[in-house]
Motif scaffolding. Structure first.
Motif, short mmCIF file in Angstrom:
data_model
loop_
_atom_site.label_atom_id
_atom_site.label_comp_id
_atom_site.label_asym_id
_atom_site.label_seq_id
_atom_site.Cartn_x
_atom_site.Cartn_y
_atom_site.Cartn_z
N GLY A 122 0.89 -1.18 0.05
CA GLY A 122 -0.06 -0.11 0.00
C GLY A 122 0.92 1.18 0.07
N ARG A 123 0.38 2.33 -0.27
CA ARG A 123 0.99 3.70 -0.51
C ARG A 123 0.33 4.76 -0.08
N LEU A 124 0.77 5.62 0.74
CA LEU A 124 -0.05 6.94 1.17
C LEU A 124 1.04 7.87 1.20
N VAL A 125 0.44 9.14 0.86
CA VAL A 125 1.20 10.52 0.67
C VAL A 125 0.64 11.45 1.60
N LEU A 126 1.62 11.86 2.48
CA LEU A 126 1.10 13.03 3.54
C LEU A 126 1.66 14.37 3.09
N ARG A 127 0.97 15.38 3.18
CA ARG A 127 1.46 16.68 3.02
C ARG A 127 1.14 17.16 4.24
N GLY A 128 2.23 17.58 5.07
CA GLY A 128 2.21 17.79 6.63
C GLY A 128 1.62 16.81 6.99
N GLU A 129 0.54 16.91 7.81
CA GLU A 129 -0.09 15.75 8.38
C GLU A 129 -1.31 15.28 7.77
N GLN A 130 -1.42 15.97 6.69
CA GLN A 130 -3.04 15.64 5.99
C GLN A 130 -2.66 14.84 4.93
N LEU A 131 -3.63 13.68 4.99
CA LEU A 131 -3.45 12.62 3.65
C LEU A 131 -3.91 13.20 2.46
N VAL A 132 -3.07 12.94 1.75
CA VAL A 132 -3.56 13.52 0.01
C VAL A 132 -3.70 12.24 -0.96
N SER A 133 -3.44 11.14 -0.73
CA SER A 133 -3.22 9.96 -1.59
C SER A 133 -3.09 8.67 -0.79
N PHE A 134 -4.02 7.86 -1.14
CA PHE A 134 -3.90 6.43 -0.44
C PHE A 134 -4.21 5.56 -1.57
N VAL A 135 -3.30 4.35 -1.55
CA VAL A 135 -3.58 3.33 -2.40
C VAL A 135 -3.25 2.25 -1.52
N GLY A 136 -4.21 1.07 -1.40
CA GLY A 136 -4.15 0.23 -0.21
C GLY A 136 -5.27 -0.64 -0.27
N PRO A 137 -5.71 -1.55 0.66
CA PRO A 137 -6.80 -2.13 0.99
C PRO A 137 -7.94 -1.52 1.13
N VAL A 138 -9.10 -1.86 0.71
CA VAL A 138 -10.37 -1.39 0.94
C VAL A 138 -11.41 -2.45 1.29
N LYS A 139 -12.19 -2.07 2.21
CA LYS A 139 -13.28 -2.82 2.75
C LYS A 139 -14.06 -3.73 1.50
N PRO A 140 -14.27 -4.94 1.74
CA PRO A 140 -15.03 -5.55 0.65
C PRO A 140 -16.45 -5.08 0.71
N THR A 141 -17.11 -4.81 -0.17
CA THR A 141 -18.50 -4.63 -0.48
C THR A 141 -19.40 -5.53 -1.41
N VAL A 142 -20.61 -5.75 -1.19
CA VAL A 142 -21.36 -6.46 -2.20
C VAL A 142 -21.96 -5.57 -2.97
N VAL A 143 -21.99 -5.45 -4.28
CA VAL A 143 -22.72 -4.76 -5.03
C VAL A 143 -24.21 -5.63 -5.65
N PRO A 144 -25.19 -5.11 -5.35
CA PRO A 144 -26.32 -5.76 -5.84
C PRO A 144 -26.36 -5.72 -7.34
N PHE A 145 -26.95 -7.14 -7.90
CA PHE A 145 -27.13 -7.32 -9.23
C PHE A 145 -28.30 -6.83 -9.77
N GLU A 146 -28.54 -6.09 -10.96
CA GLU A 146 -29.76 -5.64 -11.23
C GLU A 146 -29.71 -6.26 -12.65
N ARG A 147 -31.18 -6.83 -12.91
CA ARG A 147 -31.27 -7.62 -14.20
C ARG A 147 -31.69 -6.23 -15.21
N LEU A 148 -31.28 -6.46 -16.40
CA LEU A 148 -31.72 -5.73 -17.44
C LEU A 148 -32.74 -6.14 -18.32
#
Length: 109
Positions: free
Chosen positions: A82-108
């Motif tokens: 993962g990678r994170l970028v701080l400017r001072g103490e402020q987070l300006v960029s984050f690449v890393g783990p995300v919480k898994p979510t379920v996206v409901p399937f919609e029928r066309l």
């Protein structure tokens, strides 16, 4: 005169070291929290500084932008970075783990 310059140089080095240490502690806290929120394993319990450059803050002042890397694992076997970028103490960029979510399937129709 030489002693005063030496004291000024020492104070500047201490201020730089103190700011770098504070940024590393903040990055560690953010990385740990992100891994906990995403329910992944935070490996090595540390972050590693990988870069630093001068950037302007929102108020127009020059400051340091520091980049940190950390490692995590979903299953304890594979290692991801993962990678994170701080400017001072402020987070300006984050690449890393995300919480898994379920996206409901919609029928066309």
């Amino acid at each position: 005169m030489g002693l005063i310059l030496l004291m000024i140089a020492g104070a500047a080095i201490f201020a730089y070291w103190n700011a770098a240490r504070a940024a590393a502690e903040r990055a560690e806290q953010l990385g740990r929290n992100a891994c906990e929120a995403a329910q992944v394993i935070w490996l090595d319990q540390s972050v590693h500084a990988t870069g630093m450059r001068l950037r302007r803050n929102e108020d127009g002042r020059l400051g340091f932008e520091r980049t940190f890397r950390f490692d995590y694992s979903y299953d304890g076997v594979e290692r991801h970075s993962g990678r994170l970028v701080l400017r001072g103490e402020q987070l300006v960029s984050f690449v890393g783990p995300v919480k898994p979510t379920v996206v409901p399937f919609e029928r066309l129709n």
